[in-house]
Write a protein that holds these residues in place. Structure first.
Motif, PDB file in Angstrom:
ATOM      1  N   LEU A  47      43.815  35.313  50.778  1.00 25.34           N
ATOM      2  CA  LEU A  47      43.009  36.515  50.553  1.00 25.34           C
ATOM      3  C   LEU A  47      43.695  37.497  49.599  1.00 25.34           C
ATOM      4  N   THR A  48      45.009  37.531  49.622  1.00 25.35           N
ATOM      5  CA  THR A  48      45.751  38.400  48.710  1.00 25.35           C
ATOM      6  C   THR A  48      45.548  37.975  47.259  1.00 25.35           C
ATOM      7  N   LEU A  49      45.392  36.683  47.030  1.00 24.72           N
ATOM      8  CA  LEU A  49      45.225  36.178  45.669  1.00 24.72           C
ATOM      9  C   LEU A  49      43.775  36.227  45.175  1.00 24.72           C
ATOM     10  N   ALA A  50      42.846  36.483  46.069  1.00 23.66           N
ATOM     11  CA  ALA A  50      41.425  36.463  45.708  1.00 23.66           C
ATOM     12  C   ALA A  50      41.061  37.403  44.552  1.00 23.66           C
ATOM     13  N   PRO A  51      41.619  38.611  44.464  1.00 23.54           N
ATOM     14  CA  PRO A  51      41.237  39.508  43.360  1.00 23.54           C
ATOM     15  C   PRO A  51      41.756  39.102  41.983  1.00 23.54           C
ATOM     16  N   LEU A  52      42.544  38.053  41.891  1.00 24.32           N
ATOM     17  CA  LEU A  52      43.060  37.650  40.576  1.00 24.32           C
ATOM     18  C   LEU A  52      41.934  37.365  39.583  1.00 24.32           C
ATOM     19  N   THR A  53      40.827  36.790  40.060  1.00 24.93           N
ATOM     20  CA  THR A  53      39.709  36.517  39.153  1.00 24.93           C
ATOM     21  C   THR A  53      39.079  37.818  38.662  1.00 24.93           C
ATOM     22  N   THR A  54      39.027  38.822  39.513  1.00 25.25           N
ATOM     23  CA  THR A  54      38.499  40.128  39.117  1.00 25.25           C
ATOM     24  C   THR A  54      39.410  40.776  38.074  1.00 25.25           C
ATOM     25  N   ILE A  55      40.703  40.675  38.281  1.00 26.01           N
ATOM     26  CA  ILE A  55      41.662  41.240  37.326  1.00 26.01           C
ATOM     27  C   ILE A  55      41.551  40.519  35.992  1.00 26.01           C
ATOM     28  N   THR A  74      35.202  49.914  41.461  1.00 23.70           N
ATOM     29  CA  THR A  74      35.972  50.965  42.131  1.00 23.70           C
ATOM     30  C   THR A  74      37.349  50.417  42.533  1.00 23.70           C
ATOM     31  N   PRO A  75      38.375  51.275  42.533  1.00 25.51           N
ATOM     32  CA  PRO A  75      39.705  50.811  42.948  1.00 25.51           C
ATOM     33  C   PRO A  75      39.878  50.764  44.466  1.00 25.51           C
ATOM     34  N   LEU A  76      38.838  51.111  45.221  1.00 27.01           N
ATOM     35  CA  LEU A  76      38.955  51.166  46.674  1.00 27.01           C
ATOM     36  C   LEU A  76      39.476  49.868  47.303  1.00 27.01           C
ATOM     37  N   PRO A  77      38.993  48.681  46.917  1.00 30.30           N
ATOM     38  CA  PRO A  77      39.521  47.469  47.564  1.00 30.30           C
ATOM     39  C   PRO A  77      41.024  47.278  47.359  1.00 30.30           C
ATOM     40  N   PHE A  78      41.520  47.666  46.193  1.00 33.80           N
ATOM     41  CA  PHE A  78      42.944  47.487  45.912  1.00 33.80           C
ATOM     42  C   PHE A  78      43.787  48.518  46.668  1.00 33.80           C
ATOM     43  N   ALA A  79      43.301  49.748  46.754  1.00 28.39           N
ATOM     44  CA  ALA A  79      44.005  50.771  47.535  1.00 28.39           C
ATOM     45  C   ALA A  79      43.985  50.406  49.019  1.00 28.39           C
ATOM     46  N   ALA A  80      42.843  49.899  49.495  1.00 31.11           N
ATOM     47  CA  ALA A  80      42.748  49.480  50.901  1.00 31.11           C
ATOM     48  C   ALA A  80      43.671  48.303  51.183  1.00 31.11           C
ATOM     49  N   MET A  81      43.799  47.396  50.220  1.00 29.12           N
ATOM     50  CA  MET A  81      44.708  46.262  50.388  1.00 29.12           C
ATOM     51  C   MET A  81      46.152  46.750  50.487  1.00 29.12           C
ATOM     52  N   LEU A  82      46.504  47.724  49.685  1.00 31.22           N
ATOM     53  CA  LEU A  82      47.852  48.285  49.728  1.00 31.22           C
ATOM     54  C   LEU A  82      48.131  48.926  51.084  1.00 31.22           C
ATOM     55  N   VAL A  83      47.221  49.759  51.547  1.00 28.52           N
ATOM     56  CA  VAL A  83      47.407  50.434  52.837  1.00 28.52           C
ATOM     57  C   VAL A  83      47.413  49.419  53.977  1.00 28.52           C
ATOM     58  N   TYR A  92      50.211  45.531  41.889  1.00 25.87           N
ATOM     59  CA  TYR A  92      49.867  44.912  40.611  1.00 25.87           C
ATOM     60  C   TYR A  92      48.384  45.132  40.286  1.00 25.87           C
ATOM     61  N   TYR A  93      47.513  44.928  41.261  1.00 24.88           N
ATOM     62  CA  TYR A  93      46.077  45.120  41.036  1.00 24.88           C
ATOM     63  C   TYR A  93      45.771  46.567  40.667  1.00 24.88           C
ATOM     64  N   MET A 101      46.890  47.163  37.056  1.00 26.18           N
ATOM     65  CA  MET A 101      45.936  46.550  36.127  1.00 26.18           C
ATOM     66  C   MET A 101      44.624  47.329  36.094  1.00 26.18           C
ATOM     67  N   PHE A 102      44.204  47.823  37.255  1.00 26.10           N
ATOM     68  CA  PHE A 102      42.998  48.636  37.293  1.00 26.10           C
ATOM     69  C   PHE A 102      43.207  49.898  36.450  1.00 26.10           C
ATOM     70  N   ALA A 103      44.360  50.530  36.593  1.00 29.06           N
ATOM     71  CA  ALA A 103      44.658  51.742  35.823  1.00 29.06           C
ATOM     72  C   ALA A 103      44.683  51.446  34.322  1.00 29.06           C
ATOM     73  N   ARG A 104      45.203  50.308  33.966  1.00 31.52           N
ATOM     74  CA  ARG A 104      45.301  49.947  32.545  1.00 31.52           C
ATOM     75  C   ARG A 104      43.922  49.750  31.916  1.00 31.52           C
ATOM     76  N   TYR A 105      43.000  49.122  32.651  1.00 36.66           N
ATOM     77  CA  TYR A 105      41.682  48.798  32.098  1.00 36.66           C
ATOM     78  C   TYR A 105      40.568  49.704  32.639  1.00 36.66           C
ATOM     79  N   ARG A 106      40.951  50.765  33.292  1.00 38.32           N
ATOM     80  CA  ARG A 106      40.011  51.673  33.945  1.00 38.32           C
ATOM     81  C   ARG A 106      39.008  52.252  32.957  1.00 38.32           C
ATOM     82  N   HIS A 107      37.749  52.261  33.377  1.00 37.24           N
ATOM     83  CA  HIS A 107      36.687  52.918  32.612  1.00 37.24           C
ATOM     84  C   HIS A 107      36.981  54.414  32.628  1.00 37.24           C
ATOM     85  N   PRO A 108      36.793  55.114  31.512  1.00 41.86           N
ATOM     86  CA  PRO A 108      37.146  56.537  31.457  1.00 41.86           C
ATOM     87  C   PRO A 108      36.477  57.404  32.528  1.00 41.86           C
ATOM     88  N   GLN A 109      35.324  57.007  33.011  1.00 42.16           N
ATOM     89  CA  GLN A 109      34.630  57.808  34.016  1.00 42.16           C
ATOM     90  C   GLN A 109      35.000  57.416  35.451  1.00 42.16           C
TER      91      GLN A 109
END
Length: 148
Positions: free
Chosen positions: A43-51, A64-73, A103-104, A107-115
């Motif tokens: 399950l930890t590796l599942a977001p690799l395709t999204t990244i 939204t970055p919520l899934p990655f923040a929730a994974m961290l917490v 890491y996620y 990567m989200f921060a790097r490719y984040r949509h400006p809004q």
């Protein structure tokens, strides 16, 4: 009626395993120690395709970055819980979860949509993690375990 015979040794937490033959009980209980860490890693590796999609498109779009923040917490909480209970099958798999979640988020921060806002999610994760660190540092272990 107390559990006796072959199942008595397999019943440390008071679960009633009398209806299951002892060989199946042993296999079942052994799998409960092995399968969760393996599942956690999958399950930890599942977001690799999204990244990868973010990298290919050059943006996160409406994601939204919520899934990655929730994974961290979540990884942090389970890792601390594993440490407090001296359960390496909880602690070690969540170390990689924390690493991949960071890491996620990067990567989200790097490719984040400006809004898309990332700061609120990172701040919330920081507050939860800092609160748990402070609480587990000052509380007795039993109370810290109950808190988590």
């Amino acid at each position: 009626m107390p559990v006796t015979g072959a199942n008595a040794a397999l019943d440390p937490d008071g679960f009633n395993l009398r209806i299951v033959p002892s060989s199946i009980s042993w296999v079942f209980l052994s799998s409960l120690r092995i399968l969760p860490p393996i599942t956690t890693q999958i399950l930890t590796l599942a977001p690799l395709t999204t990244i990868k999609k973010f990298k290919d498109e050059g943006t996160t779009g409406k994601a939204t970055p919520l899934p990655f923040a929730a994974m961290l917490v979540g990884g942090f909480l389970w890792g601390i819980y594993g440490r407090l209970t001296n359960d390496m099958t909880l602690m070690l798999p969540n170390v990689t979860t924390i690493g991949f979640a960071c890491y996620y988020l990067v990567m989200f921060a790097r490719y984040r949509h400006p809004q898309t806002s990332l700061s609120l999610h990172v701040l919330a994760a920081f507050v939860v993690i800092t609160s748990v660190i402070c609480a587990t540092s000052v509380l007795p272990v039993e109370d810290a375990i109950d808190m988590i």
